[in-house]
Write a protein that holds these residues in place. Structure first.
Motif, PDB file in Angstrom:
ATOM      1  N   MET A   1      -1.692  -8.159  -1.366  1.00 45.88           N
ATOM      2  CA  MET A   1      -2.365  -6.877  -1.611  1.00 45.88           C
ATOM      3  C   MET A   1      -2.449  -6.064  -0.318  1.00 45.88           C
ATOM      4  O   MET A   1      -2.261  -4.851  -0.332  1.00 45.88           O
ATOM      5  N   GLU A   2      -2.726  -6.728   0.792  1.00 36.89           N
ATOM      6  CA  GLU A   2      -2.802  -6.025   2.068  1.00 36.89           C
ATOM      7  C   GLU A   2      -1.438  -5.438   2.438  1.00 36.89           C
ATOM      8  O   GLU A   2      -1.357  -4.295   2.895  1.00 36.89           O
ATOM      9  N   ARG A   3      -0.366  -6.197   2.221  1.00 36.56           N
ATOM     10  CA  ARG A   3       0.985  -5.665   2.481  1.00 36.56           C
ATOM     11  C   ARG A   3       1.263  -4.470   1.589  1.00 36.56           C
ATOM     12  O   ARG A   3       1.838  -3.475   2.029  1.00 36.56           O
ATOM     13  N   PHE A   4       0.876  -4.554   0.325  1.00 38.27           N
ATOM     14  CA  PHE A   4       1.093  -3.454  -0.612  1.00 38.27           C
ATOM     15  C   PHE A   4       0.332  -2.203  -0.173  1.00 38.27           C
ATOM     16  O   PHE A   4       0.891  -1.109  -0.126  1.00 38.27           O
ATOM     17  N   ILE A   5      -0.934  -2.373   0.168  1.00 37.64           N
ATOM     18  CA  ILE A   5      -1.746  -1.230   0.582  1.00 37.64           C
ATOM     19  C   ILE A   5      -1.200  -0.629   1.870  1.00 37.64           C
ATOM     20  O   ILE A   5      -1.158   0.591   2.025  1.00 37.64           O
ATOM     21  N   ASN A   6      -0.775  -1.469   2.794  1.00 39.42           N
ATOM     22  CA  ASN A   6      -0.212  -0.962   4.048  1.00 39.42           C
ATOM     23  C   ASN A   6       1.093  -0.213   3.822  1.00 39.42           C
ATOM     24  O   ASN A   6       1.453   0.663   4.606  1.00 39.42           O
ATOM     25  N   SER A   7       1.804  -0.549   2.749  1.00 41.50           N
ATOM     26  CA  SER A   7       3.063   0.147   2.467  1.00 41.50           C
ATOM     27  C   SER A   7       2.816   1.538   1.883  1.00 41.50           C
ATOM     28  O   SER A   7       3.692   2.393   1.919  1.00 41.50           O
TER      29      SER A   7
END
Length: 85
Positions: free
Chosen positions: A38-44
């Motif tokens: 989720m953190e990778r997704f939000i950062n993208s």
């Protein structure tokens, strides 16, 4: 026979404790993986953090207040010029 029964119950209890520990470990591992994903997704995404948003918002409010004050000063000066001219 009572001793054999106690031993079976002890083994079963230990098995259940081990299973509960393993389940908790799997749950924590899954939560960690999901959190990282989720953190990778939000950062993208092209979003700003709340702190950054609030900082820019405060800057905009300050700039608007300064702009209003300057506008008022200009209006006073223009009125003085109109009266003198």
């Amino acid at each position: 026979m009572s001793t054999g029964s106690n031993r079976i119950l002890d083994e079963f209890a230990r098995l259940m404790t081990d299973a509960a520990g393993a389940a908790q470990s799997v749950r924590k591992e899954a939560e960690t993986a999901i959190h990282a994903q989720m953190e990778r997704f939000i950062n993208s995404l092209d979003v700003v953090k709340r702190e950054e948003f609030e900082a820019v918002r405060e800057m905009a409010i300050k700039a608007r207040d300064e702009n209003d004050a300057l506008k008022a000063r200009i209006e006073v000066l223009e009125a003085k010029l109109a009266n003198n001219g």
